[in-house]
Scaffold this active site. Structure first.
Site, PDB file in Angstrom:
ATOM      1  N   ASP A 360       1.409 115.050  98.863  1.00 38.30           N
ATOM      2  CA  ASP A 360       1.648 114.245  97.703  1.00 38.30           C
ATOM      3  C   ASP A 360       0.816 114.329  96.525  1.00 38.30           C
ATOM      4  O   ASP A 360       0.830 115.431  96.014  1.00 38.30           O
ATOM      5  CB  ASP A 360       1.235 112.673  98.533  1.00 38.30           C
ATOM      6  CG  ASP A 360       1.631 111.688  97.624  1.00 38.30           C
ATOM      7  OD1 ASP A 360       2.280 111.882  96.699  1.00 38.30           O
ATOM      8  OD2 ASP A 360       1.218 110.492  97.985  1.00 38.30           O
ATOM      9  N   ASP A 364      -5.706 111.011  93.673  1.00 33.43           N
ATOM     10  CA  ASP A 364      -5.108 109.328  93.411  1.00 33.43           C
ATOM     11  C   ASP A 364      -6.651 108.703  93.175  1.00 33.43           C
ATOM     12  O   ASP A 364      -7.586 108.846  93.970  1.00 33.43           O
ATOM     13  CB  ASP A 364      -4.594 108.852  94.466  1.00 33.43           C
ATOM     14  CG  ASP A 364      -2.969 109.458  94.597  1.00 33.43           C
ATOM     15  OD1 ASP A 364      -2.796 110.136  93.954  1.00 33.43           O
ATOM     16  OD2 ASP A 364      -2.305 108.793  95.438  1.00 33.43           O
ATOM     17  N   ARG A 417       2.174 113.951  86.219  1.00 28.94           N
ATOM     18  CA  ARG A 417       1.160 113.007  86.661  1.00 28.94           C
ATOM     19  C   ARG A 417      -0.299 113.754  86.064  1.00 28.94           C
ATOM     20  O   ARG A 417      -0.902 114.167  86.993  1.00 28.94           O
ATOM     21  CB  ARG A 417       0.834 112.700  88.193  1.00 28.94           C
ATOM     22  CG  ARG A 417       1.984 111.924  88.415  1.00 28.94           C
ATOM     23  CD  ARG A 417       2.008 111.404  89.790  1.00 28.94           C
ATOM     24  NE  ARG A 417       2.958 110.499  90.368  1.00 28.94           N
ATOM     25  CZ  ARG A 417       3.350 110.009  91.541  1.00 28.94           C
ATOM     26  NH1 ARG A 417       2.138 110.146  92.372  1.00 28.94           N
ATOM     27  NH2 ARG A 417       4.189 109.415  91.773  1.00 28.94           N
TER      28      ARG A 417
END
Length: 527
Positions: A360, A364, A417
């Site tokens: 992933d 984060d 991102r």
């Protein structure tokens, strides 16, 4: 030659500006980062001294060794340096920073000792007296930012911005600065002497240079307003950006300073260490395989030994954690996220790591986390590099939080991102290198506020999204200034953003230099 003695040698210096005499409150007396490859201006006694890879190394371990520089007339000043012990030959050895040096046998000094203490001392004719001391984990191969201040009869020191020591002593009124070792080898770098009683100031956001020699024209920069506050500067080698801010009961991010140092080589050793209550410096050696995301308790420094320390298969999770440093590690094949900063965690510094093939995200930062700095990392062909704000419905827990600094990272053929932002304001993205990012560079959505400045975008079809939102997320706000776009599309801008200079001082480097500087310095093995 980078070593320089500046004309301004005192705190009350008259400076002529536009024909008007004004009083300057401080001055830099001396600085040397050794990037010129020489140690001109330094005199040595004992040991074997040489400049290597931009640092001043002393490689002998059999006796005392000292190097001095500056003027014997210097009185009140702070000397700051990055100090790294490379080897100790026996017990109770040390590396040190000197002030008011009269000779090779008379001076004040602060010593980092092999018995995990820091001592504020004076040496008089070769006889040492301890003025103050404290416990401090001293690790081989780790740079510490050390400062030593002499002001009248006050002598004080700090390590990594913390562990303060102070004493009153009138032995020496003036003298040179210096570095020293006792039966130890060491590296010294980024030495600065200031007349201020504190770290040397750096330029603020409003002093951002314009891009020069751009391969293609950059969008005209928007002038940066002068911050309404004056946050303290950060010593070299310490957490900077939002991780340095005094907030939520923490004055910056110091990690495991003050706790024991442990070396971990196995899965069990690592998991035990990160789950231990209290400060600890955790040195990761070799490759350690873990599964899923493993929780990290507060007040930890997790740092790789050498250039090849690796966390494989899993990652680190921060749940209501704080004051944690993650440095000099390679993360490979994480089953989920490599680093997840969540659930109101704060004061996290993620620095000089390499991220490879997480399932992933690489990083984060979600669920009300804040005061996080992500610096000098290498995102090596990753897919989802960095997510800030986990969902379109998380405004209730994220608004007012998610204060993040992202600087000097190498987004190397990573897809998306860099970061993708929801709700965070301000998110400060500066002096990063975006190279061939397939989907996009930066996306600001859900009323996020992102300042993008001094970056270099090369072959990025969509450098920035904001006004149009992204995917199913609504629009955000994004301000761009001083960026260079080469073979790239336009940066979409919208609205205004809170100035990060209201929270901390920073210097934006010339974006034209980013393609050389960032790949050379970002990632594991480059501290």
């Amino acid at each position: 030659m980078r070593t320089r003695l500046l004309v301004a040698l005192a705190a009350a210096v008259l400076t002529v500006v536009a024909g008007v005499a004004t009083t300057a409150s401080a001055a830099t007396l001396f600085s040397d980062d050794f990037n010129d490859g020489n140690a001109t201006g330094w005199t040595t006694s004992g040991g074997t001294w040489a400049v290597n890879s931009g640092a001043y190394d002393q490689t002998g371990t059999s006796s005392d060794a000292r190097a001095r520089a500056g003027q014997t007339s210097w009185t009140n000043y702070t000397v700051t340096a990055r100090v790294r012990a490379n080897a100790f030959n026996g017990s109770n050895r040390f590396v040190a920073l000197l002030a008011r040096a009269q000779s090779n046998t008379s001076y004040y000094y602060v010593a980092l000792r092999s018995n995990n203490t820091v001592e504020l001392k004076k040496l008089v004719g070769g006889s040492a007296t301890t003025l103050a001391s404290a416990s401090l984990g001293v690790s081989i191969g780790t740079f510490y930012t050390v400062s030593l201040t002499v002001n009248g009869t006050s002598v004080s020191s700090r390590v990594n911005g913390g562990t303060p020591l102070s004493a009153s002593d009138s032995q020496f009124a003036s003298g040179q600065i210096g570095v020293a070792t006792f039966n130890a080898s060491a590296s010294f770098d980024d030495i600065v002497v200031s007349t201020e009683a504190g770290p040397t100031p750096t330029a603020s956001a409003s002093a951002s240079p314009s891009a020069s020699a751009s391969p293609s024209p950059s969008v005209s920069p928007t002038p940066s307003p002068t911050p309404s506050t004056s946050p303290p500067p950060i010593p070299p080698g310490s957490a900077d950006g939002f991780a340095s801010v005094n907030a939520l009961g923490l004055n910056g991010t110091t990690g495991g300073v003050g706790g024991p140092t442990v070396v971990v080589r196995t899965t069990t050793e690592l998991l035990t260490a990160i789950d231990t209550i209290g400060p600890m410096i955790i040195q990761v050696q070799g490759t350690i395989s873990i599964t899923s995301k493993q929780g990290v308790r507060p007040n930890k420094t997790i740092i790789g030994v050498g250039a090849n320390a690796t966390i494989n298969g899993g990652g680190f999770d921060f749940y209501r954690s704080s004051n944690v440093i993650v440095r000099n590690l390679t993360f490979t094949n994480a089953e989920d996220d490599a680093v997840n900063v969540g659930q109101n965690s704060h004061h996290i510094w993620i620095d000089h790591n390499r991220f490879v093939a997480p399932i992933d995200g690489s990083i984060d930062i979600v669920r009300g986390a804040e005061y996080v700095t992500v610096s000098w990392n290498h995102f090596d062909h990753t897919d989802k590099s960095m997510l800030i704000g986990h969902s379109d419905g998380s405004g209730g827990e994220d608004i007012g939080h998610l204060k993040i600094t992202i600087h000097h990272n190498f987004f190397d053929h990573s897809r998306q991102r860099h970061p993708r932002v929801r709700w965070g304001d301000p998110v400060h993205v500066y002096n990063n290198y975006f190279l061939a990012n397939e989907l996009y560079g930066v996306a600001s959505t859900q009323n996020g506020g992102v300042l993008v400045e001094g970056n270099y975008f090369q072959d990025v079809p969509f450098p920035c999204f904001s006004a149009s939102g992204y995917a199913d997320s609504g629009p955000g706000r994004l301000v761009q200034r001083n960026n260079i776009f080469t073979g790239s599309g336009a940066c979409e801008v919208s609205g205004s953003v809170v100035e990060p200079g209201q929270f901390y001082q920073y210097t934006v480097g010339n974006p034209a230099s980013i393609p050389a500087i960032v790949p050379a310095g970002a990632g594991a093995g480059k501290i």
